[in-house]
Design a protein around this motif. Structure first.
Motif, PDB file in Angstrom:
ATOM      1  N   TYR A  12       0.836  -1.206   0.000  1.00 21.82           N
ATOM      2  CA  TYR A  12       0.000   0.000   0.000  1.00 21.82           C
ATOM      3  C   TYR A  12       0.867   1.250   0.000  1.00 21.82           C
ATOM      4  O   TYR A  12       1.921   1.315   0.635  1.00 21.82           O
ATOM      5  N   ARG A  13       0.400   2.261  -0.726  1.00 20.34           N
ATOM      6  CA  ARG A  13       1.014   3.586  -0.673  1.00 20.34           C
ATOM      7  C   ARG A  13      -0.071   4.631  -0.858  1.00 20.34           C
ATOM      8  O   ARG A  13      -1.061   4.392  -1.568  1.00 20.34           O
ATOM      9  N   THR A  14       0.103   5.774  -0.244  1.00 22.24           N
ATOM     10  CA  THR A  14      -0.858   6.861  -0.407  1.00 22.24           C
ATOM     11  C   THR A  14      -0.559   7.577  -1.716  1.00 22.24           C
ATOM     12  O   THR A  14       0.545   7.480  -2.244  1.00 22.24           O
ATOM     13  N   PRO A  15      -1.531   8.334  -2.217  1.00 26.99           N
ATOM     14  CA  PRO A  15      -1.209   9.220  -3.341  1.00 26.99           C
ATOM     15  C   PRO A  15      -0.349  10.384  -2.834  1.00 26.99           C
ATOM     16  O   PRO A  15      -0.133  10.518  -1.628  1.00 26.99           O
ATOM     17  N   TRP A  16       0.126  11.241  -3.712  1.00 26.22           N
ATOM     18  CA  TRP A  16       0.894  12.417  -3.290  1.00 26.22           C
ATOM     19  C   TRP A  16      -0.058  13.358  -2.556  1.00 26.22           C
ATOM     20  O   TRP A  16      -1.061  13.797  -3.114  1.00 26.22           O
ATOM     21  N   LEU A  17       0.270  13.643  -1.302  1.00 25.76           N
ATOM     22  CA  LEU A  17      -0.589  14.458  -0.448  1.00 25.76           C
ATOM     23  C   LEU A  17       0.258  15.388   0.402  1.00 25.76           C
ATOM     24  O   LEU A  17       1.487  15.293   0.416  1.00 25.76           O
TER      25      LEU A  17
END
Length: 75
Positions: A12-17
């Motif tokens: 899992y990875r978050t979007p650019w935030l």
């Protein structure tokens, strides 16, 4: 700057935030998918333009629009 948080337990990875929103999403992911394990992994930092460099595209689009308007007014 923009941040992307990677899970240390899965892919899992978050979007650019923003930093705070990315950290919150990673914490929420760990609470749902890996209960009882403290959040880990790593953080990727994008020091460039967080919107992917679309600023240049906007300038070119505006210049093209002005050129078309100028050409239309000459006729």
């Amino acid at each position: 700057m923009a941040y992307r948080y990677w899970c240390g337990e899965c892919s899992y990875r978050t979007p650019w935030l923003s930093e705070s929103v990315g950290e919150e999403q990673q914490t929420d992911h760990y609470a749902r998918k890996h209960p009882g394990i403290p959040p880990g992994g790593h953080v990727e930092v994008n020091r460039g333009n967080p919107d992917g460099g679309s600023g240049c595209l906007r300038i070119v689009a505006i210049a093209l629009l002005l050129l078309v308007l100028a050409a239309a007014c000459r006729r």
